[in-house]
Write an enzyme that holds these catalytic residues in place. Structure first.
Site, PDB file in Angstrom:
ATOM      1  N   SER A 149       0.892  -0.961  -0.042  1.00 19.15           N
ATOM      2  CA  SER A 149      -0.106   0.057  -0.153  1.00 19.15           C
ATOM      3  C   SER A 149       0.623   1.398  -0.005  1.00 19.15           C
ATOM      4  CB  SER A 149      -0.813  -0.155   1.294  1.00 19.15           C
ATOM      5  OG  SER A 149      -1.408   1.010   1.406  1.00 19.15           O
ATOM      6  N   TYR A 162      -1.326  -0.580  10.578  1.00 13.05           N
ATOM      7  CA  TYR A 162      -1.614  -1.030   9.019  1.00 13.05           C
ATOM      8  C   TYR A 162      -0.154  -0.614   8.444  1.00 13.05           C
ATOM      9  CZ  TYR A 162      -3.550  -0.988   4.595  1.00 13.05           C
ATOM     10  OH  TYR A 162      -3.719  -1.409   3.336  1.00 13.05           O
TER      11      TYR A 162
END
Ligand SMILES: NC(=O)c1ccc[n+]([C@@H]2O[C@H](COP(=O)([O-])OP(=O)(O)OC[C@H]3O[C@@H](n4cnc5c(N)ncnc54)[C@H](OP(=O)(O)O)[C@@H]3O)[C@@H](O)[C@H]2O)c1
Length: 254
Positions: A149, A162
């Site tokens: 990501s 995350y």
């Protein structure tokens, strides 16, 4: 007519929705036989039926890859039932955001269990098969594509765990890349920005609201845009390795 991925087998984790489902369909369209892994079997069955309707071959693997044995079984069943493994797309992931202060620890554990441990179990089980495929397949190359990501490049307030998981995916990918690239297993990292999928929907309502504000007015990417990038990576000729792709919606600034 022959397609680039004819005679190859791809395993896609998190194939029941979003980027994984789009990627499995895209790889099938390029001739790959696809193994579809996720927990929601009904979704996988529907995708497999649509792949078959389009002339492809798909194997449904109902698997929770946070369980070491189920992850290993998903890889083993792919090889046992489809004969080989040329491409692993480590896509399954979860993103639970919000301030660290007062965050439910269970959310952090969930991200580590899936984004790190789940990916690790699949990579570990798949590597020997990918190395074999790179030696004996007609293309003499194999691929592991790890979906990270933008959050694997830059850390931001409210997404610490995350960030931790996706930075970890980046580090593991680069280390593995160096280890196996001379044997023609290409390890690639894909780092999407905002994509319209179910991913954000698992967040608490207050977190979802903050995310809506952050991305208001930004036209997000579609799962197919990332599937397209993954397809590009795995269809390169043997002497070309796309190591890393950072892909943002045009309107996403950070
Ligand atoms: N959407 C974005 O904006 C964005 C941006 C950057 C990176 N990414 C990354 O892209 C990847 C795919 O996400 P997405 O956006 O396509 O989200 P998504 O639609 O929520 O897909 C997540 C997939 O992971 C699967 N999954 C969840 N838990 C699992 C488990 N325990 N075992 C096996 N599979 C599991 C889900 O299937 P089941 O629930 O059926 O198991 C689902 O197929 C993730 O790694 C995510 O971090 C997404």
């Amino acid at each position: 007519m022959t397609a680039v991925l004819d005679q190859t087998v791809a395993l896609v984790t998190g194939a029941s929705s979003g980027i994984g489902a789009a990627t499995a369909a895209a790889l099938s369209a390029q001739g790959a036989t696809v193994a579809l892994a996720a927990r929601r079997k009904d979704r996988l069955d529907t995708l497999a039926a649509s792949i078959r309707d389009n002339g492809g071959t798909a194997l449904v693997l109902e698997s929770d890859i946070t369980d070491e044995q189920q992850a290993a079984d998903a890889v083993a069943r792919t090889v046992a039932e489809l004969g080989r493994l040329d491409t692993l797309v480590n896509n399954a992931g979860v993103m639970l955001l919000g301030p660290a202060v007062g965050a439910p620890l269970s959310e952090w554990q969930q991200m580590i269990e899936l984004n790190v441990l789940g990916l690790m179990y699949c990579a570990h089980a798949a590597l020997p098969h990918l190395l074999r495929a790179a030696e004996d397949s007609p293309r003499r190359v194999a691929d592991m594509v790890n979906v990270s990501s933008v959050a694997g490049r830059v850390a931001r307030s409210g997404s610490g765990i995350y960030n931790l998981t996706k930075h970890g995916v980046g580090a593991l990918s680069e280390s593995l890349r160096q280890e196996v690239t001379k044997r023609h297993v290409r390890v690639s990292l894909v780092e999407p920005g905002a994509v319209e999928t179910e991913l954000a929907g698992h967040n608490r309502p207050e977190v979802l609201e903050a995310m809506r504000t952050q991305f208001s007015g930004v036209e997000r990417m579609h799962a197919e845009d990332i599937a397209d990038a993954i397809t590009y990576i795995v269809t390169r000729p043997r002497h070309v390795a796309i190591n890393e792709l950072l892909i943002r919606p045009t309107e996403q600034e950070r």
